[in-house]
Design an enzyme around this catalytic site. Structure first.
Site, PDB file in Angstrom:
ATOM      1  N   GLY A  31       0.867  -1.256   0.099  1.00  0.00           N
ATOM      2  CA  GLY A  31      -0.002  -0.047  -0.006  1.00  0.00           C
ATOM      3  C   GLY A  31       0.841   1.074   0.002  1.00  0.00           C
ATOM      4  CB  ALA A  32       1.916   4.008   1.280  1.00  0.00           C
ATOM      5  CG  HIS A  37       2.868   0.660  -5.844  1.00  0.00           C
ATOM      6  ND1 HIS A  37       3.172   1.682  -4.616  1.00  0.00           N
ATOM      7  CD2 HIS A  37       3.416  -0.617  -4.925  1.00  0.00           C
ATOM      8  CE1 HIS A  37       3.767   1.421  -3.727  1.00  0.00           C
ATOM      9  NE2 HIS A  37       3.897   0.160  -3.685  1.00  0.00           N
ATOM     10  N   GLY A 147       8.553  -5.307  -8.633  1.00  0.00           N
ATOM     11  CA  GLY A 147       9.413  -4.089  -9.235  1.00  0.00           C
ATOM     12  C   GLY A 147      11.017  -4.675  -8.931  1.00  0.00           C
TER      13      GLY A 147
HETATM   14  P1  AMP Z   1       6.006  -2.538  -1.606  1.00  0.00           P
HETATM   15  O1  AMP Z   1       4.640  -1.757  -1.485  1.00  0.00           O
HETATM   16  O2  AMP Z   1       6.874  -1.376  -1.267  1.00  0.00           O
HETATM   17  O3  AMP Z   1       5.985  -3.806  -0.943  1.00  0.00           O
HETATM   18  O4  AMP Z   1       6.135  -2.830  -3.247  1.00  0.00           O
HETATM   19  C1  AMP Z   1       5.255  -3.618  -3.963  1.00  0.00           C
HETATM   20  C2  AMP Z   1       5.839  -4.086  -5.224  1.00  0.00           C
HETATM   21  O5  AMP Z   1       6.239  -2.522  -6.029  1.00  0.00           O
HETATM   22  C3  AMP Z   1       7.136  -4.701  -5.162  1.00  0.00           C
HETATM   23  O6  AMP Z   1       7.355  -5.773  -6.249  1.00  0.00           O
HETATM   24  C4  AMP Z   1       8.127  -3.427  -5.363  1.00  0.00           C
HETATM   25  O7  AMP Z   1       9.267  -4.009  -6.056  1.00  0.00           O
HETATM   26  C5  AMP Z   1       7.359  -2.554  -6.441  1.00  0.00           C
HETATM   27  N1  AMP Z   1       7.921  -1.246  -6.256  1.00  0.00           N
HETATM   28  C6  AMP Z   1       7.996  -0.442  -5.338  1.00  0.00           C
HETATM   29  N2  AMP Z   1       8.673   0.795  -5.775  1.00  0.00           N
HETATM   30  C7  AMP Z   1       8.732   0.657  -7.146  1.00  0.00           C
HETATM   31  C8  AMP Z   1       9.238   1.588  -8.138  1.00  0.00           C
HETATM   32  N3  AMP Z   1       9.863   2.831  -7.696  1.00  0.00           N
HETATM   33  N4  AMP Z   1       9.279   1.088  -9.598  1.00  0.00           N
HETATM   34  C9  AMP Z   1       8.876  -0.072  -9.789  1.00  0.00           C
HETATM   35  N5  AMP Z   1       8.401  -0.883  -8.806  1.00  0.00           N
HETATM   36  C10 AMP Z   1       8.295  -0.606  -7.385  1.00  0.00           C
END
Ligand code: AMP
Length: 281
Positions: A31-32, A37, A147
């Site tokens: 989230g956030a 995302h 990501g």
């Molecule tokens: P998180 O909410 O931080 O657990 O991230 C969820 C997914 O979004 C994960 O697969 C991350 O690698 C991806 N993600 C987070 N930030 C980025 C970004 N700046 N660019 C691409 N993917 C991202």
């Protein structure tokens, strides 16, 4: 978009999507949400077309002194973004739904989890592997998107998905960045304005080191210069700045194969990570 909070409701909602034909893509998140995302969601739509997004701040991937309680939670705003992006299902379980009383299973991926963030954050990748495996079992997607921003996580998930015969296609999506190069991250919200300015040094230092190494420069020296740049910008401590094999993540002293430059360092109370591809010199 349907917002579901129980595994039973999720199964029904996914079955209804499947009845419609077409593949189901899963985007796991905490989230956030930001444009990083949303890039995963867009890629999921292209490969789906049905997209399920999970929002779950997973307690088991946070260490005892990490930011689980402080982690930003903005489900209403996230839901609006996902609805606009055409997402079919938002899977947002409570901790008790994900880990009912008596939960006792953990998945450990050996080797690739041992260095880098695995060393800096003991137990982190067990939490990630376990929850992602559960998400796969709950949603049973055809494809799941992660990501490159979390490069080691992507490598760990690829290993786990293959080892456990999940049948889920794993797709990595390039890192989305702000105009000044800083990788988008939910944790950037913790940065004070002057810290946010200084944080630009992270992608810059990596870019400079990657260019020096790709041009045939000495790896140890390029990494040392990058560490100096981070220290000068106010990063402390620096957990690592390393050149690694792009697939196994073993540290390299020469860029004689496809390689990745990875770094993690703290700016004030915010731990930032980033990585860049380094073509073979
Ligand atoms: P998180 O909410 O931080 O657990 O991230 C969820 C997914 O979004 C994960 O697969 C991350 O690698 C991806 N993600 C987070 N930030 C980025 C970004 N700046 N660019 C691409 N993917 C991202």
């Amino acid at each position: 978009m349907q917002i579901v909070r129980t595994v039973a409701a999720l199964r029904e909602a996914v079955a209804a999507l499947r009845a419609d034909g077409g593949r189901v893509a899963l985007v796991p998140t905490m989230g956030a949400l930001h444009a990083g995302h949303l890039a995963l969601v867009a890629e999921g739509g292209a490969r789906g077309p049905h997209v399920v997004v999970s929002i779950f701040v997973n307690p088991t991937q946070f260490g005892p002194n990490e930011d689980f309680d402080a982690y930003p939670r903005r489900e209403a705003a996230d839901a609006r973004l996902l609805e606009d992006a055409g997402v079919a299902i938002l899977w947002a379980p409570a901790v008790e739904e994900m880990y009912p009383q008596g939960f006792a299973t953990s998945i450990t991926v050996a080797g690739i989890t041992e260095g880098l963030d695995g060393a800096a954050r003991p137990g982190h990748f067990d939490g990630v592997a376990t929850v992602v495996n559960k998400l796969f079992a709950q949603v049973r997607p055809d494809v799941a998107l992660f990501g490159e921003k979390d490069y080691q996580q992507l490598a760990v998930i690829r290993r786990m998905a293959a080892d456990l015969d999940t049948g889920v296609e794993i797709v990595g999506v390039p890192t989305q960045r702000d105009d000044d190069g800083l990788a988008l991250s939910s944790r950037n919200a913790y940065l004070q304005p002057e810290e946010r300015q200084a944080a630009r040094a992270l992608p810059r230092a990596l870019g400079e080191a990657a260019a020096a190494i790709a041009a045939g420069g000495d790896v140890a020296q390029a990494l040392e210069v990058a560490r100096g740049r981070l220290t000068d910008a106010g990063f402390a401590p620096i957990d690592y700045v390393l050149l690694c094999d792009a697939a196994t993540l073993e540290p390299l002293s020469r860029a004689d194969r496809p390689a990745r430059l990875l770094a993690a360092a703290r700016m004030g109370r915010t731990r930032l990570i980033d990585n860049l591809e380094v073509p073979a010199a």
